[in-house]
Structures are given as C-alpha cells and as structure tokens.
Design a protein around this motif. Structure first.
Motif, PDB file in Angstrom:
ATOM      1  N   VAL A  19       0.835  -1.202   0.000  1.00 42.16           N
ATOM      2  CA  VAL A  19       0.000   0.000   0.000  1.00 42.16           C
ATOM      3  C   VAL A  19       0.871   1.254   0.000  1.00 42.16           C
ATOM      4  O   VAL A  19       0.629   2.200  -0.762  1.00 42.16           O
ATOM      5  CB  VAL A  19      -0.953   0.008   1.213  1.00 42.16           C
ATOM      6  N   THR A  93      -3.728   9.480   9.806  1.00 43.35           N
ATOM      7  CA  THR A  93      -5.033   9.285  10.452  1.00 43.35           C
ATOM      8  C   THR A  93      -5.537  10.579  11.069  1.00 43.35           C
ATOM      9  O   THR A  93      -6.717  10.932  10.936  1.00 43.35           O
ATOM     10  CB  THR A  93      -4.938   8.185  11.534  1.00 43.35           C
ATOM     11  N   THR A  96      -6.598  12.960   8.175  1.00 39.36           N
ATOM     12  CA  THR A  96      -7.864  12.587   7.533  1.00 39.36           C
ATOM     13  C   THR A  96      -9.041  12.735   8.495  1.00 39.36           C
ATOM     14  O   THR A  96     -10.167  12.982   8.058  1.00 39.36           O
ATOM     15  CB  THR A  96      -7.805  11.146   6.990  1.00 39.36           C
ATOM     16  N   CYS A 110      -4.293  10.542  -1.215  1.00 34.17           N
ATOM     17  CA  CYS A 110      -3.690   9.284  -0.757  1.00 34.17           C
ATOM     18  C   CYS A 110      -3.047   8.493  -1.893  1.00 34.17           C
ATOM     19  O   CYS A 110      -1.995   7.881  -1.723  1.00 34.17           O
ATOM     20  CB  CYS A 110      -4.744   8.415  -0.073  1.00 34.17           C
ATOM     21  N   MET A 117     -10.806   9.599  -3.076  1.00 31.53           N
ATOM     22  CA  MET A 117     -11.588   9.079  -1.957  1.00 31.53           C
ATOM     23  C   MET A 117     -12.287  10.222  -1.227  1.00 31.53           C
ATOM     24  O   MET A 117     -11.784  11.344  -1.183  1.00 31.53           O
ATOM     25  CB  MET A 117     -10.667   8.328  -0.985  1.00 31.53           C
ATOM     26  N   GLN A 121     -13.896   7.844   3.533  1.00 30.92           N
ATOM     27  CA  GLN A 121     -13.187   6.682   2.995  1.00 30.92           C
ATOM     28  C   GLN A 121     -11.702   6.727   3.327  1.00 30.92           C
ATOM     29  O   GLN A 121     -11.110   5.708   3.707  1.00 30.92           O
ATOM     30  CB  GLN A 121     -13.387   6.620   1.479  1.00 30.92           C
ATOM     31  N   SER A 122     -11.090   7.898   3.190  1.00 27.19           N
ATOM     32  CA  SER A 122      -9.653   8.006   3.474  1.00 27.19           C
ATOM     33  C   SER A 122      -9.379   7.779   4.970  1.00 27.19           C
ATOM     34  O   SER A 122      -8.378   7.146   5.337  1.00 27.19           O
ATOM     35  CB  SER A 122      -9.112   9.357   3.027  1.00 27.19           C
ATOM     36  N   LYS A 125      -9.802   4.073   5.646  1.00 23.91           N
ATOM     37  CA  LYS A 125      -8.653   3.367   5.064  1.00 23.91           C
ATOM     38  C   LYS A 125      -7.483   3.378   6.019  1.00 23.91           C
ATOM     39  O   LYS A 125      -6.808   2.351   6.222  1.00 23.91           O
ATOM     40  CB  LYS A 125      -8.279   4.040   3.733  1.00 23.91           C
ATOM     41  N   ASN A 126      -7.232   4.523   6.655  1.00 24.13           N
ATOM     42  CA  ASN A 126      -6.124   4.619   7.602  1.00 24.13           C
ATOM     43  C   ASN A 126      -6.380   3.811   8.875  1.00 24.13           C
ATOM     44  O   ASN A 126      -5.444   3.242   9.453  1.00 24.13           O
ATOM     45  CB  ASN A 126      -5.848   6.081   7.946  1.00 24.13           C
ATOM     46  N   VAL A 128      -8.082   1.002   8.965  1.00 20.20           N
ATOM     47  CA  VAL A 128      -7.826  -0.389   8.560  1.00 20.20           C
ATOM     48  C   VAL A 128      -6.321  -0.658   8.520  1.00 20.20           C
ATOM     49  O   VAL A 128      -5.856  -1.710   8.975  1.00 20.20           O
ATOM     50  CB  VAL A 128      -8.470  -0.678   7.182  1.00 20.20           C
ATOM     51  N   LEU A 129      -5.553   0.294   7.996  1.00 18.33           N
ATOM     52  CA  LEU A 129      -4.103   0.115   7.929  1.00 18.33           C
ATOM     53  C   LEU A 129      -3.484   0.072   9.326  1.00 18.33           C
ATOM     54  O   LEU A 129      -2.510  -0.670   9.562  1.00 18.33           O
ATOM     55  CB  LEU A 129      -3.464   1.243   7.110  1.00 18.33           C
TER      56      LEU A 129
END
Length: 334
Positions: A19, A93, A96, A110, A117, A121-122, A125-126, A128-129
């Motif tokens: 990623v 994070t 965003t 991103c 995004m 969503q962004s 996404k962070n 989840v990462l």
C-alpha cells in the motif's frame, strides 16, 4: 500455530508495504499534482506561508512512502520500519480525521490522481491500515536475519524509485488522469481564457486545430522558448495560443489569462504544450519534448485522427508504468 502466526504477521507487513509503495509511486509519478495537494494541506492547516516548500515536502513524503514500502516488502530493518510506519499512519489518520470533521473542498491525495476518496473513505482506510499494522507488529517478534543480498536488492530498488522520481520531474505523468486528460472533449467554460480587454475567448480553443502554450508559473518561462514553440507550430500550419496564470510579457503576442490550477490540470509542464483538435485534447508535451519534433513530424501529428493520438499516448504511458512497476516488484520478491 506459531509458524502460522508468524506468516500472518509477515503477510500483514507485506500488505502494508504494498500500500505504501503503490501510493508513493502514484504520487511520485505526478510531482506537480502532489505539490498541489500539499499546498491544499498547508492552506487547510493555516500554514499557507509554507507553500513555497510544497514541492519539496511532497517529494520527501512520496519518496519516504516508497522507501518504507520497499523495506516492509523486503522485511529489512523491521524495528525501524515498525516505528516509522506507525508515525506515518498516525499522522495520516489525524489529518484525515480533521478533513472528515471540517470537510474542506480538497482531496486527501492518498493515491494521487489514480484513486479519489471521500474524507470518510480516506479516514477508514487509515484505520484499517492501523489494524493491519497492529497485527503485523504487536507484539513485536524479532525477525530472522535477512541475508545481505536482500538489503542490496532493496537498496537497488530505492535507487530505481529515485530515478523514477527524477524522470517524473522531467516528463509528463505516464498516466494522464487529470480532469483535462488527453481525450477530454472540452466544453465552454472548462478552460476559460481571457484577453487583455477582459473578454472571454474560450471559443478560440474549441474550433479547429490549435496549439495551446500554457504557463502556470510565468516567472520561470523564457520568451525565447515560447518563440521557438510558436515558430515550429507555425511551420506546420498550426495556430497557437499562449495562456498564462500571471504576467507574461511577449513581444507582438497576445497572452491570455487563465486560472493557475486549470492550466496545471491541462498540462503539468511549465511551459506546457497541448494540441487541441476540434475541442478535444489530443496530445500533450513538455516544451523540450515538443521542440525535439521536426516540422514533418508535427505536420503528421496534426493530420492524424485525434482519437488515434489519444489511444497511442494512453497505451504507451500505461505500458511504461506497468513495466516499471513489474520490474520493481519482481526485484523485491526475488
């Protein structure tokens, strides 16, 4: 069970690395676009006085993402990469989350222009990462020694990526994904140009075949280069128009005014040269690339169906990027 747990941690680290590397490459491919995103962040954070550093800051973070991704995929310097990755993910994070709360009219950037995004969503996404990071590095398990050749290959990959960054600064992005990409059918108002009397002259771009010479930073453009471009254009029987976002003094040439970001979206080069045929953006060049053409080559381009030009350009750029990415990933998986 321990082996399975170790495989899961390694897999999560690999996913994180992929990623970071892919996102970094997409942004590195378009340094001007990345600088625009960085400018937007500076303005959002009320530190607009740092706009002059936007290009440098964007390049730093793009290269850092790529290098971190390479190390995570290769599994080298794990302890250092664990901390650096956490620092970057925490920063992303927080940023965003602020975008989500205040909802400014900007893109998170991103994945550059490749994937757009929403702020939600962004942010997700962070999150989840961060979960993937936790699985990969908590608790920290000392990794087995990585052979020297892995570090050498990773070093070569970093140099390879840095070379790609230099190439991107000198050329137009391999993938043209802006709002005014090649193949775009222009309509009234999409690229507004204004003459010295304040009158809109958009129709001049939409009829016939025209070469638009654009500059979003007139202070760094020489009159000689514009003159050479216009001379080559005229030799091929092609009408030329000059548009700039600020003051650009040219002898006996009408310089139209246009919005800076619009000119950047049309052509990332400064000056940029764009061939517009019947209102369709058919091809783009940097000034150096355009001046490398001779009269016969340009005449042939002007005669070619614009749809064919667009297709050839898109295929060539995509193939180059895919070959670069494939070689890079194969190198890291070796």
């Amino acid at each position: 069970v321990m082996k399975g747990h170790g495989f899961l941690k390694r897999l999560c680290a690999f996913v994180l690395g992929a990623v970071f590397l892919v996102g970094g490459l997409f942004k590195l491919m378009d340094p001007v676009g990345s600088a625009l995103v960085m400018e937007s962040y500076f303005n959002f954070l009320h530190i607009g006085f740092l706009r002059g550093l936007a290009t440098f800051a964007a390049l730093f973070f793009n290269l850092l993402e790529c290098f971190v991704g390479i190390c995570l995929i290769s599994g080298i310097w794990v302890r250092v990469m664990r901390n650096v990755t956490l620092a970057l993910l925490s920063l992303f994070t927080v940023l965003t989350l602020l975008l989500l709360i205040f909802n400014p009219d900007m893109d998170c950037g991103c994945f550059g222009e490749v994937v757009h995004m929403t702020h939600l969503q962004s942010f997700l996404k962070n999150i989840v990462l961060l979960v993937i990071w936790t699985v990969a590095f908590v608790p920290y398990v000392r990794q087995h020694y990585r052979p020297l050749y892995r570090k050498i290959i990773s070093g070569v990959a970093c140099v390879f990526v840095a070379g790609f960054g230099i190439y991107s600064f000198m050329k137009l992005p391999l993938l043209d994904l802006t709002d005014l990409h090649t193949g775009k059918e222009l309509e009234e108002g999409m690229i507004s140009i204004v003459d010295e009397n304040g009158e809109y002259a958009d129709d001049r771009l939409l009829r016939g075949k025209v070469l638009l010479i654009s500059s979003y930073d007139p202070s760094s453009v020489s009159e000689e280069s514009i003159a050479e471009i216009r001379k080559l254009s005229k030799s091929a029987g092609l009408r030329s128009i000059v548009a700039a976002s600020g003051d650009l003094e040219l002898e006996d040439v009408t310089v139209y005014r246009a919005d800076r970001r619009t000119l950047m979206s049309l052509n990332r080069a400064n000056p940029g040269v764009s061939f517009i045929s019947g209102g369709q953006v058919a091809q783009k060049w940097t000034a150096r690339e355009f001046l490398s053409l001779d009269k016969e080559e340009l005449s042939e381009i002007v005669k070619t169906d614009p749809s064919e030009l667009v297709l050839d350009e898109a295929i060539d750029g995509r193939r180059r990027f895919e070959v670069f990415a494939l070689v890079l990933f194969v190198m890291l998986l070796f």
